[in-house]
Design an enzyme around this catalytic site. Structure first.
Site, PDB file in Angstrom:
ATOM      1  CG  HIS A 206      -1.392   1.390   1.607  1.00 20.90           C
ATOM      2  ND1 HIS A 206      -0.777   2.177   2.572  1.00 20.90           N
ATOM      3  CD2 HIS A 206      -2.415   2.127   1.123  1.00 20.90           C
ATOM      4  CE1 HIS A 206      -1.420   3.325   2.673  1.00 20.90           C
ATOM      5  NE2 HIS A 206      -2.403   3.330   1.799  1.00 20.90           N
TER       6      HIS A 206
ATOM      7  NE  ARG B  36      -2.503  11.749   3.806  1.00 18.88           N
ATOM      8  CZ  ARG B  36      -1.747  10.711   4.132  1.00 18.88           C
ATOM      9  NH1 ARG B  36      -1.330   9.883   3.205  1.00 18.88           N
ATOM     10  NH2 ARG B  36      -1.396  10.496   5.387  1.00 18.88           N
TER      11      ARG B  36
ATOM     12  N   GLY C 107     -18.116  12.985   0.883  1.00 22.43           N
ATOM     13  CA  GLY C 107     -18.899  12.590  -0.280  1.00 22.43           C
ATOM     14  C   GLY C 107     -18.052  12.121  -1.437  1.00 22.43           C
TER      15      GLY C 107
ATOM     16  NE  ARG D 188     -15.872   6.668  -9.602  1.00 23.26           N
ATOM     17  CZ  ARG D 188     -15.249   5.540  -9.926  1.00 23.26           C
ATOM     18  NH1 ARG D 188     -14.122   5.202  -9.291  1.00 23.26           N
ATOM     19  NH2 ARG D 188     -15.719   4.758 -10.877  1.00 23.26           N
TER      20      ARG D 188
ATOM     21  CB  SER E 152     -12.098   6.180  -5.852  1.00 21.55           C
ATOM     22  OG  SER E 152     -12.399   6.292  -7.231  1.00 21.55           O
TER      23      SER E 152
END
Length: 315
Positions: free
Chosen positions: A113, A117, A269, A271, A274
């Site tokens: 993994h 970000r 909210g 997706r 994903s």
């Protein structure tokens, strides 16, 4: 910084997908999506391949405003100004990241993994003292079902080399952070055998942190792909496959109960396909399963319970 980070993660997605396709012989499916509140992303998933049961590499660049509970999820519940945070209401934000999980078919080959970000929050209008900040986060970690010490040592040494180019304190600090972050508290064990993890990193020039994050992303292929090439064709038994499924169950438990990225995505909210891409195609839970002491399964579990300084290990 927003544009440059986005460019970096898009290149990373292309490079890593190409490396995986070269080993697997199958192609990723690509979905481009738009977030109603602002932004969007590209999800690439390889499912039922020759080597990987499921591999996904996501890029997302989203912006808009988020409710206070999503802000708390993004920062792990910590804030230097609780009063301002609670008064702020919806908070303008920008978030960009690349995230990936790869689950091989062969239980001798490890799961990996990684996630890197960049995050910004701004001040809502007419709210004095509301949170305004920027930070980087990320990490790469290994989750084998069976312990091959030379593989884990190699993986950690690549992480250490990437860290040492930028700050000799990074690897020991981020290795411990990884061990602590991926603890499944209700089990008393880690999800896997660690790597590096950092968050809320904004203590130096953002240019330097961008360069460090790029170094870490570029280390994924040399850290991981050789391990899969070495293990993907090993023979295994039904019992060993069942153990892999049990370890994947632990993976699911951590991601759905503790993972900050999953929580943030659900509360803004995001997706859903994903967000839940990280979950394995198959997993297993058995009642009160305990491996026999001294077995190969027990050795892996023991390493998940008691972290080892893998980079310093003599083999």
């Amino acid at each position: 910084m927003r544009a440059r980070f986005e460019s970096m993660i898009r290149k990373a997605q292309d490079d890593i997908c190409a490396a995986v396709e070269a080993v697997d012989g199958s192609k990723f499916r690509e979905d481009t999506w738009i977030r109603p509140g602002g932004g969007g992303g590209i999800s690439r998933v390889l499912q039922d391949g020759n080597v990987w049961e499921k591999a996904g590499v996501n890029v997302s660049v989203v912006y808009g405003s988020m409710p206070p509970e999503a802000y708390r999820a993004a920062i792990g519940g910590a804030s230097a100004n609780e009063e301002a945070k609670n008064k702020a209401g919806r908070i303008p934000f920008f978030a960009a990241g690349v995230s990936s999980v790869m689950h091989p078919k062969n239980p001798m080959a490890p799961t990996v993994h990684f996630n890197y970000r960049y995050f910004e929050t701004d001040s809502p209008q007419d709210v004095e003292g509301a949170p305004r900040a920027w930070w980087f986060g990320g990490g790469t970690d290994l989750t084998p079902s069976y312990l091959f010490e030379e593989d884990v040592k190699h993986f950690h040494q690549v992480q250490k080399q990437a860290c040492d180019k930028h700050d000799p304190e990074f690897y020991p600090k981020f290795k411990k952070w990884c061990d602590d972050y991926f603890l499944i508290k209700h089990r008393g064990e880690r999800r896997g055998l660690g790597g590096i993890f950092f968050d809320d990193l904004n203590d130096r020039d953002p240019e330097k942190i961008l360069t460090f994050s790029t170094e870490c992303v570029n280390s994924v292929i040399p850290a991981y792909i050789p391990l899969v090439e070495k293990r993907k064709d090993m023979t295994f038994t039904e019992k060993q496959k069942a153990w892999q499924q049990l370890r994947r169950g632990r993976y699911v438990e951590f991601n759905l109960v503790y993972d900050r990225g999953t929580t943030f995505g659900l509360k803004t909210g995001g997706r859903i396909e994903s967000i839940l891409m990280s979950l394995p195609l198959t997993a297993r839970w058995e009642y009160d399963h305990t491996p026999e002491e001294g077995s190969e399964e027990w050795k892996l579990l023991n390493a998940c319970r008691s972290p080892v300084e893998w980079a310093a290990l003599e083999l």
